[in-house]
Design a protein around this motif. Structure first.
Motif, PDB file in Angstrom:
ATOM      1  N   GLN A 164       5.260  -2.043  -8.114  1.00 39.07           N
ATOM      2  CA  GLN A 164       4.207  -2.838  -7.485  1.00 39.07           C
ATOM      3  C   GLN A 164       4.445  -2.984  -5.989  1.00 39.07           C
ATOM      4  OE1 GLN A 164       3.761  -6.794  -9.080  1.00 39.07           O
ATOM      5  NE2 GLN A 164       1.668  -6.978  -8.354  1.00 39.07           N
ATOM      6  N   PHE A 165       5.692  -3.179  -5.590  1.00 42.91           N
ATOM      7  CA  PHE A 165       6.003  -3.306  -4.165  1.00 42.91           C
ATOM      8  C   PHE A 165       5.790  -1.978  -3.438  1.00 42.91           C
ATOM      9  CE2 PHE A 165       8.777  -7.010  -5.486  1.00 42.91           C
ATOM     10  CZ  PHE A 165       7.955  -7.963  -4.915  1.00 42.91           C
ATOM     11  N   LEU A 166       6.137  -0.860  -4.083  1.00 43.83           N
ATOM     12  CA  LEU A 166       5.868   0.439  -3.482  1.00 43.83           C
ATOM     13  C   LEU A 166       4.365   0.669  -3.328  1.00 43.83           C
ATOM     14  CD1 LEU A 166       8.476   2.707  -5.317  1.00 43.83           C
ATOM     15  CD2 LEU A 166       8.421   2.207  -2.873  1.00 43.83           C
ATOM     16  N   TYR A 167       3.622   0.281  -4.355  1.00 45.52           N
ATOM     17  CA  TYR A 167       2.157   0.382  -4.321  1.00 45.52           C
ATOM     18  C   TYR A 167       1.607  -0.420  -3.135  1.00 45.52           C
ATOM     19  CZ  TYR A 167      -2.648  -0.516  -5.963  1.00 45.52           C
ATOM     20  OH  TYR A 167      -4.009  -0.631  -6.070  1.00 45.52           O
ATOM     21  N   LEU A 168       2.092  -1.640  -2.992  1.00 45.21           N
ATOM     22  CA  LEU A 168       1.623  -2.504  -1.906  1.00 45.21           C
ATOM     23  C   LEU A 168       2.000  -1.924  -0.550  1.00 45.21           C
ATOM     24  CD1 LEU A 168       0.331  -5.153  -0.978  1.00 45.21           C
ATOM     25  CD2 LEU A 168       2.565  -6.254  -1.263  1.00 45.21           C
ATOM     26  N   ALA A 169       3.199  -1.353  -0.444  1.00 43.84           N
ATOM     27  CA  ALA A 169       3.628  -0.766   0.828  1.00 43.84           C
ATOM     28  C   ALA A 169       2.697   0.370   1.241  1.00 43.84           C
ATOM     29  CB  ALA A 169       5.067  -0.257   0.711  1.00 43.84           C
ATOM     30  N   ALA A 170       2.326   1.218   0.284  1.00 43.51           N
ATOM     31  CA  ALA A 170       1.409   2.316   0.584  1.00 43.51           C
ATOM     32  C   ALA A 170       0.038   1.790   0.981  1.00 43.51           C
ATOM     33  CB  ALA A 170       1.289   3.242  -0.630  1.00 43.51           C
ATOM     34  N   LEU A 171      -0.423   0.770   0.288  1.00 44.08           N
ATOM     35  CA  LEU A 171      -1.734   0.189   0.588  1.00 44.08           C
ATOM     36  C   LEU A 171      -1.754  -0.416   1.989  1.00 44.08           C
ATOM     37  CD1 LEU A 171      -4.533  -0.409  -0.643  1.00 44.08           C
ATOM     38  CD2 LEU A 171      -3.618  -2.612  -1.407  1.00 44.08           C
ATOM     39  N   LEU A 172      -0.712  -1.156   2.350  1.00 46.52           N
ATOM     40  CA  LEU A 172      -0.645  -1.777   3.667  1.00 46.52           C
ATOM     41  C   LEU A 172      -0.563  -0.726   4.774  1.00 46.52           C
ATOM     42  CD1 LEU A 172       1.756  -4.771   2.930  1.00 46.52           C
ATOM     43  CD2 LEU A 172      -0.663  -4.914   3.561  1.00 46.52           C
ATOM     44  N   ARG A 173       0.219   0.306   4.535  1.00 46.95           N
ATOM     45  CA  ARG A 173       0.334   1.392   5.527  1.00 46.95           C
ATOM     46  C   ARG A 173      -1.026   2.022   5.773  1.00 46.95           C
ATOM     47  NH1 ARG A 173       3.208   5.905   7.739  1.00 46.95           N
ATOM     48  NH2 ARG A 173       2.590   7.847   6.717  1.00 46.95           N
ATOM     49  N   TRP A 174      -1.764   2.254   4.694  1.00 41.82           N
ATOM     50  CA  TRP A 174      -3.105   2.848   4.818  1.00 41.82           C
ATOM     51  C   TRP A 174      -4.067   1.913   5.536  1.00 41.82           C
ATOM     52  CZ3 TRP A 174      -7.414   1.203   1.662  1.00 41.82           C
ATOM     53  CH2 TRP A 174      -8.569   1.983   1.813  1.00 41.82           C
ATOM     54  N   LEU A 175      -3.999   0.627   5.240  1.00 39.14           N
ATOM     55  CA  LEU A 175      -4.904  -0.332   5.873  1.00 39.14           C
ATOM     56  C   LEU A 175      -4.665  -0.436   7.378  1.00 39.14           C
ATOM     57  CD1 LEU A 175      -4.941  -3.207   3.218  1.00 39.14           C
ATOM     58  CD2 LEU A 175      -6.860  -1.743   3.864  1.00 39.14           C
ATOM     59  N   HIS A 176      -3.427  -0.218   7.802  1.00 41.71           N
ATOM     60  CA  HIS A 176      -3.101  -0.331   9.226  1.00 41.71           C
ATOM     61  C   HIS A 176      -3.164   1.010   9.957  1.00 41.71           C
ATOM     62  CE1 HIS A 176      -1.538  -4.253   7.888  1.00 41.71           C
ATOM     63  NE2 HIS A 176      -1.811  -4.626   9.114  1.00 41.71           N
ATOM     64  N   GLU A 177      -3.279   2.116   9.198  1.00 42.96           N
ATOM     65  CA  GLU A 177      -3.400   3.433   9.817  1.00 42.96           C
ATOM     66  C   GLU A 177      -4.584   4.153   9.169  1.00 42.96           C
ATOM     67  OE1 GLU A 177       0.228   5.702  10.291  1.00 42.96           O
ATOM     68  OE2 GLU A 177       1.433   3.894  10.031  1.00 42.96           O
ATOM     69  N   PRO A 178      -5.777   3.924   9.689  1.00 40.70           N
ATOM     70  CA  PRO A 178      -7.018   4.381   9.038  1.00 40.70           C
ATOM     71  C   PRO A 178      -7.108   5.881   8.795  1.00 40.70           C
ATOM     72  CG  PRO A 178      -7.483   2.803  10.795  1.00 40.70           C
ATOM     73  CD  PRO A 178      -6.039   3.157  10.915  1.00 40.70           C
ATOM     74  N   THR A 179      -6.345   6.696   9.550  1.00 40.54           N
ATOM     75  CA  THR A 179      -6.461   8.144   9.384  1.00 40.54           C
ATOM     76  C   THR A 179      -5.690   8.670   8.174  1.00 40.54           C
ATOM     77  OG1 THR A 179      -4.564   8.525  10.863  1.00 40.54           O
ATOM     78  CG2 THR A 179      -6.775   8.466  11.858  1.00 40.54           C
ATOM     79  N   LEU A 180      -4.882   7.836   7.551  1.00 44.85           N
ATOM     80  CA  LEU A 180      -4.085   8.281   6.412  1.00 44.85           C
ATOM     81  C   LEU A 180      -4.965   8.532   5.180  1.00 44.85           C
ATOM     82  CD1 LEU A 180      -0.994   5.886   6.662  1.00 44.85           C
ATOM     83  CD2 LEU A 180      -1.102   8.306   7.297  1.00 44.85           C
ATOM     84  N   ASP A 181      -4.479   9.391   4.308  1.00 44.85           N
ATOM     85  CA  ASP A 181      -5.132   9.684   3.023  1.00 44.85           C
ATOM     86  C   ASP A 181      -4.460   8.816   1.966  1.00 44.85           C
ATOM     87  OD1 ASP A 181      -5.901  10.712   0.546  1.00 44.85           O
ATOM     88  OD2 ASP A 181      -5.882  12.786   1.232  1.00 44.85           O
ATOM     89  N   LEU A 182      -5.187   7.854   1.415  1.00 45.46           N
ATOM     90  CA  LEU A 182      -4.580   6.934   0.460  1.00 45.46           C
ATOM     91  C   LEU A 182      -4.148   7.654  -0.814  1.00 45.46           C
ATOM     92  CD1 LEU A 182      -3.712   4.068  -0.196  1.00 45.46           C
ATOM     93  CD2 LEU A 182      -6.024   3.621  -1.057  1.00 45.46           C
ATOM     94  N   GLN A 183      -4.905   8.656  -1.239  1.00 48.01           N
ATOM     95  CA  GLN A 183      -4.493   9.422  -2.408  1.00 48.01           C
ATOM     96  C   GLN A 183      -3.109  10.025  -2.189  1.00 48.01           C
ATOM     97  OE1 GLN A 183      -5.887   9.699  -5.307  1.00 48.01           O
ATOM     98  NE2 GLN A 183      -8.105   9.554  -5.171  1.00 48.01           N
ATOM     99  N   ALA A 184      -2.892  10.584  -1.002  1.00 46.69           N
ATOM    100  CA  ALA A 184      -1.599  11.188  -0.683  1.00 46.69           C
ATOM    101  C   ALA A 184      -0.510  10.131  -0.586  1.00 46.69           C
ATOM    102  CB  ALA A 184      -1.697  11.977   0.629  1.00 46.69           C
ATOM    103  N   GLU A 185      -0.834   8.973  -0.014  1.00 48.44           N
ATOM    104  CA  GLU A 185       0.149   7.895   0.100  1.00 48.44           C
ATOM    105  C   GLU A 185       0.595   7.417  -1.277  1.00 48.44           C
ATOM    106  OE1 GLU A 185       1.528   6.359   3.059  1.00 48.44           O
ATOM    107  OE2 GLU A 185       0.773   8.314   3.702  1.00 48.44           O
ATOM    108  N   PHE A 186      -0.362   7.209  -2.165  1.00 45.43           N
ATOM    109  CA  PHE A 186      -0.021   6.784  -3.527  1.00 45.43           C
ATOM    110  C   PHE A 186       0.772   7.873  -4.248  1.00 45.43           C
ATOM    111  CE2 PHE A 186      -3.632   3.460  -4.184  1.00 45.43           C
ATOM    112  CZ  PHE A 186      -2.810   2.477  -3.637  1.00 45.43           C
ATOM    113  N   GLY A 187       0.413   9.116  -4.020  1.00 43.17           N
ATOM    114  CA  GLY A 187       1.154  10.207  -4.641  1.00 43.17           C
ATOM    115  C   GLY A 187       2.606  10.229  -4.194  1.00 43.17           C
ATOM    116  N   THR A 188       2.837   9.937  -2.911  1.00 39.15           N
ATOM    117  CA  THR A 188       4.197   9.918  -2.375  1.00 39.15           C
ATOM    118  C   THR A 188       5.025   8.796  -2.984  1.00 39.15           C
ATOM    119  OG1 THR A 188       3.518  10.913  -0.271  1.00 39.15           O
ATOM    120  CG2 THR A 188       5.583   9.669  -0.277  1.00 39.15           C
ATOM    121  N   VAL A 189       4.466   7.573  -3.040  1.00 34.98           N
ATOM    122  CA  VAL A 189       5.257   6.457  -3.551  1.00 34.98           C
ATOM    123  C   VAL A 189       5.519   6.619  -5.052  1.00 34.98           C
ATOM    124  CG1 VAL A 189       4.444   4.853  -1.781  1.00 34.98           C
ATOM    125  CG2 VAL A 189       3.246   4.959  -3.970  1.00 34.98           C
ATOM    126  N   LEU A 190       4.581   7.196  -5.773  1.00 36.06           N
ATOM    127  CA  LEU A 190       4.801   7.413  -7.195  1.00 36.06           C
ATOM    128  C   LEU A 190       5.892   8.466  -7.407  1.00 36.06           C
ATOM    129  CD1 LEU A 190       4.010   6.596 -10.016  1.00 36.06           C
ATOM    130  CD2 LEU A 190       2.176   8.306  -9.954  1.00 36.06           C
TER     131      LEU A 190
END
Length: 207
Positions: free
Chosen positions: A173-199
């Motif tokens: 859950q904390f990894l999930y939140l970290a990816a979500l926060l990173r995406w929210l603060h860096e709009p150019t990121l791909d959230l699908q890719a961020e979630f894939g990385t943390v998983l």
């Protein structure tokens, strides 16, 4: 998501609790309509009370701030969609594929709600460790959902045992939140890719 609700003889929420839920749903839906029409920042609690045709005291009794209305709307929306999603994911052959499917769905949902997620996440974080955090409806149920996935993987032999599923679920859950926060603060990121990385990090580590 587990809720502790007063029940009638049929095991359903009692009349008073059903009325409370109906009022809360009405207020949250009214607020959501206003947020979409005018923007979150422009809408006041007074405007929400007026649009919902309730006294300001009634609104504040259920929701102390606008962010609490978002939380109620989001948690209800997620809870309503969960049975169908779990049914869809259950057809996948491995727990890892189910987790990946859940993260893909979560990324799609987050993209559709991006304009409001900063306010929601900030408010949820402000509740951590407070007595209010334990009240019914405060949790999204994400930790319990992750724990059920992990327990299933341990039971099938797909994941190693030794650490309780609830503990591993908190880490995820904390990894999930970290990816979500990173995406929210860096709009150019791909959230699908961020979630894939943390998983991938959660399942396989960094070595």
């Amino acid at each position: 998501m587990s809720l502790s609700l007063p029940a009638d003889d049929a095991g359903q929420p009692g009349r008073r609790e059903r009325k409370r839920q109906q009022t809360a749903d009405h207020l949250a839906d009214t607020a959501w309509t206003l947020f979409q029409s005018h923007g979150f920042d422009a809408v006041t609690m007074e405007a929400i009370a007026a649009a919902a045709d309730v006294a300001k005291g009634t609104l504040y009794k259920h929701f102390p701030v606008k962010e609490a209305l978002l939380r109620h709307r989001f948690h209800r929306e997620l809870a309503e969609a969960l049975p169908a999603l779990l049914g869809e994911l259950s057809a996948l052959p491995t727990v890892t594929e189910r987790l990946q499917g859940f993260f893909r769905h979560s990324a799609e949902w987050s993209l559709a709600h991006r304009d409001y997620l900063k306010e929601y996440v900030r408010y949820r974080l402000s509740e951590v460790g407070t007595p209010a955090e334990q009240e019914p409806g405060r949790h999204s149920g994400l930790d319990g959902l992750f724990a059920s996935f992990i327990a299933a993987g341990q039971a099938s032999g797909e994941y190693r045992r030794g650490t309780h599923p609830a503990v591993l679920a908190r880490y995820l859950q904390f990894l999930y939140l970290a990816a979500l926060l990173r995406w929210l603060h860096e709009p150019t990121l791909d959230l699908q890719a961020e979630f894939g990385t943390v998983l991938d990090v959660f399942l396989h580590g960094i070595v």
